[in-house]
Design a protein around this motif. Structure first.
Motif, mmCIF file in Angstrom:
data_model
loop_
_atom_site.group_PDB
_atom_site.id
_atom_site.type_symbol
_atom_site.label_atom_id
_atom_site.label_comp_id
_atom_site.label_asym_id
_atom_site.label_seq_id
_atom_site.Cartn_x
_atom_site.Cartn_y
_atom_site.Cartn_z
ATOM 1 N N GLN A 280 1.140 -0.921 -0.526
ATOM 2 C CA GLN A 280 -0.270 0.034 0.044
ATOM 3 C C GLN A 280 0.883 1.475 0.211
ATOM 4 O O GLN A 280 0.208 1.931 -0.563
ATOM 5 N N GLU B 241 -3.063 -2.245 -6.501
ATOM 6 C CA GLU B 241 -3.281 -0.992 -5.686
ATOM 7 C C GLU B 241 -3.510 -0.297 -6.141
ATOM 8 O O GLU B 241 -4.376 0.593 -6.320
ATOM 9 N N THR C 103 -7.074 1.535 -7.334
ATOM 10 C CA THR C 103 -7.178 3.151 -6.711
ATOM 11 C C THR C 103 -7.893 4.169 -7.637
ATOM 12 O O THR C 103 -8.647 4.145 -7.767
#
Length: 383
Positions: A51, A112, A116
């Motif tokens: 992340q 990730e 997003t």
């Protein structure tokens, strides 16, 4: 093990990402990216590292997602043309970053980022995931698109099911698993898995075992919420099935077999109770956390016919409130000859694991045959 796992995304990996992004886009602010990506890295768990990598990409890649996706795709490892019959299991250990580009575990962070920042541009984002999954996997990154763009995602999977890359075909099944471990739960598919059934039907005879194993896991997910649907699937697809599909369907039924589902047990010829005597003996009646419990099983047939037997162990673990919760462990599949006997030795580990908290106190071990408990014994777990 946890310490080693998180090191799959370490400082050197972050620097490799920066190098390859700057290689394909000279204006990439590599130092700024590495300052953010490496901040406090040693104290972060694996998922938090992925992340943080994604967040660093969010502040350093072009603000236009299409341009950012172009940069990410250009930074990926060069691969040969995919072959439809190629089984990528053999190359999983080689999916690593090299001088041609990025591959392997750092791509979790790239996924990730796409999940997003690409939600507002789903067509372009899905194309990027098509490229990414051939160097790692996009099974986690694609799941938000199921939630926010279900119709587009399903249409895309209908085209990917015939893709020459086994990685992409596996993504069709794995990325839509209703209950994928570590992944966002797809509640719409938990409630109604039927949109995926035509695609699973096509993939269950895929030439790649890598793909077929994903289909088995997907069907097992479905069985947890819709056991009758899996039973219907068995009745439709098991008769005259080739060996590869038989193995797939057997693996897909593992949860229901452990539960002793009558219809599923009967479909596999396991519907009859055990006819004979069963003994279960524990080596010790007390075992410490971190220790091993040895046990002996002996079966003696009392019938004149061979018996197909599914033999499992059921451990009733003590919970924090003192109640017991069962967990079934796979044992053996045997055919016990008429009047025959069968001895079995087994060891159960009580080493602490991240998926289960071990509480001291009385536990219970049971022997389960064809879904029915035939013997049991209590034992104590000590700190």
């Amino acid at each position: 093990m946890a310490e080693a796992f998180k090191e799959l995304i370490n400082a050197e990996v972050m620097r490799q990402v920066g190098h390859h992004l700057q290689r394909v886009w000279p204006a990439f602010p590599r130092q700024h990216f590495e300052d953010q990506a490496l901040q406090g890295l040693g104290g972060l768990a694996f998922k938090a590292r992925a992340q943080q990598l994604a967040q660093a990409l969010g502040t350093t890649l072009p603000s236009d997602f299409h341009a950012a996706a172009d940069v990410l795709e250009a930074s990926l490892k060069r691969i040969g043309a995919p072959r439809h019959d190629h089984d990528p299991d053999q190359e999983l250990g080689t999916l690593r970053t090299d001088e041609t580009g990025l591959a392997g575990w750092p791509l979790w962070g790239l996924g990730e980022y796409i999940a997003t920042h690409g939600l507002a541009h789903p067509d372009r984002a899905l194309r990027a995931l098509h490229a990414l999954t051939q160097r790692f996997t996009a099974e986690f990154a694609i799941r938000p698109f199921w939630v926010h763009h279900p119709e587009l995602t399903l249409r895309t999977l209908h085209t990917w099911v015939h893709d020459p890359s086994a990685h992409v075909r596996r993504l069709v099944s794995e990325g839509s698993r209703p209950r994928l471990p570590w992944g966002l739960r797809l509640q719409s598919l938990v409630a109604d898995p039927t949109p995926m059934l035509p695609l699973l039907s096509l993939l269950q005879d895929d030439p790649s075992e890598y793909v077929r194993r994903s289909v088995a896991n997907h069907l097992n997910d479905i069985a947890k919420d819709h056991p009758q649907l899996l039973l219907h699937w068995l009745k439709t697809h098991l008769p005259e099935a080739p060996k590869t599909r038989q193995r797939l369907l057997r693996h897909a039924c593992r949860t229901l077999i452990k539960q002793g589902h009558p219809g599923v047990m009967a479909a596999w010829g396991l519907g009859q109770p055990f006819h004979g005597q069963a003994t279960l003996a524990l080596d010790i009646m007390q075992v410490h956390v971190g220790g091993v419990l040895g046990l002996s099983v002996t079966l003696a047939s009392t019938t004149a016919q061979p018996q197909a037997l599914e033999i499992d162990l059921r451990v009733h673990y003590r919970k924090a409130d003192g109640s017991l919760a069962p967990k079934v462990f796979k044992g053996q599949q045997i055919t016990l000859e008429a009047g025959g006997t069968w001895p079995w030795r087994k060891k159960l580990s009580f080493r602490p694991v991240t998926t289960r908290t071990l509480y001291p106190g009385r536990h219970r071990l049971e022997l389960q045959i064809n879904g029915q408990v035939v013997a049991g014994s209590p034992f104590e777990l000590l700190v």
